[in-house]
Scaffold this motif. Structure first.
Motif, mmCIF file in Angstrom:
data_model
loop_
_atom_site.group_PDB
_atom_site.id
_atom_site.type_symbol
_atom_site.label_atom_id
_atom_site.label_comp_id
_atom_site.label_asym_id
_atom_site.label_seq_id
_atom_site.Cartn_x
_atom_site.Cartn_y
_atom_site.Cartn_z
ATOM 1 N N GLN A 56 -6.804 0.538 5.714
ATOM 2 C CA GLN A 56 -7.011 1.368 4.768
ATOM 3 C C GLN A 56 -8.282 2.051 5.022
ATOM 4 O O GLN A 56 -8.425 3.372 4.934
ATOM 5 C CB GLN A 56 -7.493 0.484 3.596
ATOM 6 C CG GLN A 56 -7.883 1.568 2.291
ATOM 7 C CD GLN A 56 -6.738 2.393 1.968
ATOM 8 O OE1 GLN A 56 -5.447 1.825 1.856
ATOM 9 N NE2 GLN A 56 -7.003 3.630 1.821
ATOM 10 N N TYR A 59 -7.129 5.010 7.459
ATOM 11 C CA TYR A 59 -6.486 5.776 6.452
ATOM 12 C C TYR A 59 -7.629 6.959 5.907
ATOM 13 O O TYR A 59 -7.499 7.846 5.780
ATOM 14 C CB TYR A 59 -5.710 5.362 5.304
ATOM 15 C CG TYR A 59 -4.519 4.453 5.900
ATOM 16 C CD1 TYR A 59 -4.110 4.769 6.992
ATOM 17 C CD2 TYR A 59 -4.249 3.433 4.927
ATOM 18 C CE1 TYR A 59 -2.893 3.958 7.339
ATOM 19 C CE2 TYR A 59 -3.084 2.614 5.452
ATOM 20 C CZ TYR A 59 -2.299 2.937 6.632
ATOM 21 O OH TYR A 59 -1.164 2.414 6.886
ATOM 22 N N HIS A 87 -3.916 9.550 11.048
ATOM 23 C CA HIS A 87 -2.255 9.761 10.690
ATOM 24 C C HIS A 87 -2.003 8.181 10.889
ATOM 25 O O HIS A 87 -2.100 7.689 11.838
ATOM 26 C CB HIS A 87 -1.787 10.638 11.609
ATOM 27 C CG HIS A 87 -0.315 11.133 10.901
ATOM 28 N ND1 HIS A 87 0.713 10.245 11.024
ATOM 29 C CD2 HIS A 87 0.102 12.064 10.066
ATOM 30 C CE1 HIS A 87 1.573 10.772 10.215
ATOM 31 N NE2 HIS A 87 1.310 12.055 9.907
ATOM 32 N N PRO A 88 -1.406 7.837 9.817
ATOM 33 C CA PRO A 88 -0.520 6.500 9.954
ATOM 34 C C PRO A 88 0.333 6.140 11.090
ATOM 35 O O PRO A 88 0.105 5.235 11.893
ATOM 36 C CB PRO A 88 0.274 6.366 8.706
ATOM 37 C CG PRO A 88 -0.419 7.245 7.625
ATOM 38 C CD PRO A 88 -0.959 8.339 8.481
ATOM 39 N N ILE A 96 2.509 -0.119 8.665
ATOM 40 C CA ILE A 96 1.395 0.803 8.751
ATOM 41 C C ILE A 96 2.116 2.377 8.562
ATOM 42 O O ILE A 96 1.473 3.149 7.927
ATOM 43 C CB ILE A 96 0.899 0.689 10.191
ATOM 44 C CG1 ILE A 96 -0.016 -0.517 10.147
ATOM 45 C CG2 ILE A 96 -0.266 1.781 10.403
ATOM 46 C CD1 ILE A 96 -0.524 -1.025 11.530
ATOM 47 N N SER A 97 2.961 2.780 9.214
ATOM 48 C CA SER A 97 3.622 4.055 9.292
ATOM 49 C C SER A 97 3.852 4.435 7.763
ATOM 50 O O SER A 97 3.832 5.733 7.343
ATOM 51 C CB SER A 97 4.898 4.102 10.156
ATOM 52 O OG SER A 97 4.474 3.828 11.449
ATOM 53 N N SER A 98 4.248 3.807 7.211
ATOM 54 C CA SER A 98 4.844 3.830 5.678
ATOM 55 C C SER A 98 3.910 3.852 4.926
ATOM 56 O O SER A 98 4.119 4.371 3.486
ATOM 57 C CB SER A 98 5.936 2.876 5.371
ATOM 58 O OG SER A 98 5.628 1.864 5.041
ATOM 59 N N GLN A 99 2.560 3.555 5.148
ATOM 60 C CA GLN A 99 1.570 3.460 4.451
ATOM 61 C C GLN A 99 1.792 2.961 2.823
ATOM 62 O O GLN A 99 1.373 3.764 1.897
ATOM 63 C CB GLN A 99 0.710 4.904 4.190
ATOM 64 C CG GLN A 99 -0.719 4.903 3.955
ATOM 65 C CD GLN A 99 -1.241 6.257 3.858
ATOM 66 O OE1 GLN A 99 -0.780 7.331 4.557
ATOM 67 N NE2 GLN A 99 -2.329 6.502 3.405
#
Length: 760
Positions: free
Chosen positions: A609, A612, A617-618, A700-703
């Motif tokens: 977090q 972020y 960028h994730p 992580i990519s989908s946050q």
């Protein structure tokens, strides 16, 4: 001194003392009485009546067997009597190995020894016996008893008695016998050094103009406290420490003697009572006879302390004397003018126009530093609350006071100015916080001092962090991590590229963990490592270290851009504080470098977090992040006084809501002199370890929300801080009471993973 008769001299020369010098069997109990020097044995033989070849001789207090072995070359039969069974058995083996078959070994005290048949012509007792008449039954009529009398010290007298019908009849005092061994002889007898090592140490001590014992301690890598406690035992001295003495010091007694005399004699008088003067020394070979001549009709008791404690006691007494002189010479009285007060400010170092600082105040500051080093403190806190001055040390994470410094507000201002001058800070600035650094050199040990001054309601406070500069940090193996996590951390460093984060609050040991990785790489030597730090906390050999200089526009991001052109394999960034540094760290990992850095956040998942929030960028995080290590520091149970403990039921109910396992166990420290009664000594990192695999990369990519990200990490094998802490509790490394300090309440119990409670 009487000459040794020829047969005795021949017997002495036929026995090598080296054959009886300690091994592991004798070290715990060896003394000058149990293995006297060759000169001492020669002197005893010169005092004894001549021993005939047909006589029976007994040696009471046989010790190592050296003296009994010499007597075996003079008498028909020798009876060796020793109450310590371990020592006696070792002597028996030596007699047998050396072919001394006329020596009989008896394991008993003098009171319980059986009467020999026939009775002895001579009984020689080299240990102190309270009731010597118990030895009479061992001697034949007309035979002799020779035993020690007088005070049980290193130089007692030897007296001779003859056995008559009525009992023992005193004949005369034969003379004094010196059982003393100097430090060199003690270390040789304990098997710690040989003549070659001793000669090398003497040459080094002469070259460096320092004391031989200090050189030997460094060469042998011995703990100061253990070495001096052992030497005190060997010399028959009482070992003590400064903490128990400091509150009871008598400055008037210290001022009674010449400072030069005390310094040369290595003595500090600390107390006087009932005709006795108590002194301390850090020299086991120190002599008190001159002090006794200066103090007629008084007995001198000498205690042994470590050199560090000796310096602390000397500084405390010296500061008291200087403080009295300072107040007498410069203290402002009610009748003094404003001009006089201004002069006092200059002497105190409170006048910003003057660079003169009182030597007294410099001594105060140096004494505080010495106390901090001797306590192995990480920080010094100098605080003012109205007229009350508080000086505290942080040791193993806890603060405790140094009550021996009773300073006035005027004096503490001067001490803080000394600190500012040493750190090259502006002594005229009292309104703004200032930060700087200086160095401290103590013997062969250097410390980097990170200094922060802070204005407050009642005056300036100062905080000093002590960082030892050894040229070497801990390795991963020395960190105290579990073998599994240690192996994974080691594997991360072998990756060709990627980002590794160590996270936690200030003071949680993040830098120590990163430096352990660097030290492992430095020892390996196959990869080039560059660091950029603010500041450089530990200097490590074979690592290229760079310091941030924000005043000239050289920050973390600037350094990172420069580093990627220097062909490094591993880059350490002291801290990711902003978006620019975070982006450069990601770019460096994308171009084929392993990047190590720290973040300030609470746990491994929170670090995502934080990235972020910095605008990363994730997909970049998912692609480059290798692992996150979150950690806290917990107190380590003192290994010298560790014992099983009864778990606190309140903590236990939080950790195991459904009840503890049947085989659960925990430990605590009872408190001993090694840990100053605290029960803990040092700290160990409790880690949370998240390795980024394909499942976590997708998450992580989908946050997703941070709560969902955490349970996905748990399902993917996140090693939680609770798991690590419980492992350390069960293994007896940390006490159960540390868990509430390092774990938030919601993390004390097993966490819910994907809607179900994790296994305990």
């Amino acid at each position: 001194m009487k000459r040794v008769y020829p047969r005795a001299l021949e017997a002495l020369r036929s026995v090598s003392r080296h054959d009886f010098v300690s091994g592991s069997d004798l070290v715990p109990s060896i003394t000058g009485h149990s293995i006297p020097r060759e000169e001492t044995v020669s002197h005893i033989l010169s005092l004894l009546p001549e021993i005939e070849p047909d006589q029976v001789v007994m040696h009471v207090g046989g010790g190592s067997g050296y003296l009994a072995a010499v007597l075996s070359g003079l008498a028909h039969r020798v009876i060796y009597l020793e109450k310590n069974a371990v020592v006696a058995e070792a002597a028996r083996e030596r007699f047998f190995r050396l072919g001394m078959h006329n020596v009989d070994v008896l394991v008993a005290s003098a009171e319980d020894a059986p009467e020999p048949d026939p009775l002895c012509d001579l009984v020689l007792c080299t240990t102190f016996i309270t009731e010597r008449h118990v030895l009479a039954r061992l001697v034949r009529q007309g035979g002799h008893l020779v035993c020690l009398e007088g005070r049980a010290g290193p130089v007692p007298s030897l007296a001779m008695f003859v056995r008559r019908e009525a009992g023992l009849e005193r004949v005369r005092t034969l003379g004094w016998v010196d059982f003393n061994r100097n430090v060199e002889q003690i270390l040789i007898d304990q098997g710690l050094v040989d003549d070659k090592i001793l000669a090398e140490a003497k040459a080094e001590a002469a070259k460096q103009n320092c004391r031989l014992l200090e050189v030997l301690r460094r060469k042998l890598n011995l703990e100061e406290m253990d070495l001096y406690r052992s030497l005190a035992s060997q010399r028959g001295m009482t070992f003590t420490d400064a903490d128990g003495i400091l509150p009871e010091l008598h400055p008037a007694l210290f001022r009674r003697f010449s400072r030069t005399f005390l310094d040369l004699s290595r003595l500090i008088p600390i107390a006087e009572e009932d005709g006795r003067i108590t002194v301390v020394t850090d020299d086991p070979d120190a002599r008190t006879d001159q002090l006794e001549r200066l103090s007629p009709n008084q007995v001198v008791d000498c205690l042994l302390v470590t050199p560090t404690d000796f310096r602390r006691l000397w500084s405390a007494l010296d500061l008291t004397a200087k403080g009295r002189n300072f107040v007498a010479d410069h203290g402002p009285g009610p009748e003094q003018s404003d001009h006089a007060n201004g002069s006092t400010d200059q002497l105190l170092g409170n006048d910003p126009k003057s660079k003169h600082v009182s030597p007294y105040l410099v001594s105060v500051y140096e004494a505080i530093l010495l106390d901090a080093v001797s306590e192995k403190a990480s920080d010094i806190h100098i605080e003012q609350y109205g007229d009350r001055i508080r000086i505290r040390l942080r040791v193993d994470g806890d603060l405790h006071d140094l009550p021996q410094y009773q300073l006035s507000p005027r004096e503490i201002k001067g001490v803080i100015n000394v600190i500012k001058l040493r750190a090259e800070l502006n002594i005229a600035e009292h309104r703004l916080p200032q930060g700087g650094r200086s160095r401290l050199q103590l013997g062969d040990m250097a410390y980097d001092l990170r200094i922060q001054t802070q204005p407050s309601l009642h005056g300036e406070h100062a905080i000093i962090r002590l960082l030892p500069q050894t040229g070497r940090a801990m390795t991963i193996a020395e960190l105290g991590m579990s073998p599994m996590i240690g192996a994974r951390y080691q594997r991360l460093l072998d990756n060709p590229a990627g980002l590794v984060l160590v996270v936690g609050p200030t003071g949680s040991g993040k830098s120590t963990t990163l430096y352990a990785g660097l030290q492992t790489l430095a020892d390996d030597g196959r990869r080039k490592v560059i660091t950029v730090e603010d500041p450089i906390e530990y200097s490590i050999d074979n690592i290229q270290q760079t310091r941030v200089r924000s005043e000239i526009g050289f920050g973390f991001a600037n350094a990172m851009r420069a580093f990627v052109r220097e062909d490094p394999d591993v880059i350490l960034v002291g801290e990711i504080r902003d978006q620019e540094t975070a982006l450069e760290a990601i770019r460096a990992s994308q171009t084929g470098h392993v990047v190590l850095s720290t973040l300030h956040c609470n746990d491994a998942v929170d670090s995502l977090q934080r990235l972020y929030d910095l605008g990363i960028h994730p997909n970049s995080i998912a692609g480059e992040l290798l692992a996150v290590i979150a950690q806290r520091l917990a107190k380590r149970i003192c290994k010298h006084c560790s014992q099983p403990a009864e778990p606190d039921p309140v903590i236990l109910s939080e950790v195991f809501p459904d009840g503890p396992p049947a085989d659960f166990r925990c430990f605590e420290g009872a408190g001993c002199d090694k840990c100053n009664g605290r029960g803990t000594q040092g700290r160990v990192a409790i880690v949370e370890y998240m390795e980024v695999d394909s499942d976590i990369r997708n998450a992580i990519s989908s946050q997703p929300p941070i709560g969902e990200l955490r349970w996905r990490a748990l399902d993917a094998g996140l090693v939680t801080m609770r798991d690590s802490a419980l492992d350390h509790v069960i293994e007896g490394i940390i006490p159960l009471s540390e868990l509430p300090r390092i774990l938030p309440r919601e993390r004390m119990a097993p966490e819910v993973r994907g809607g179900r409670r994790s296994q305990q």
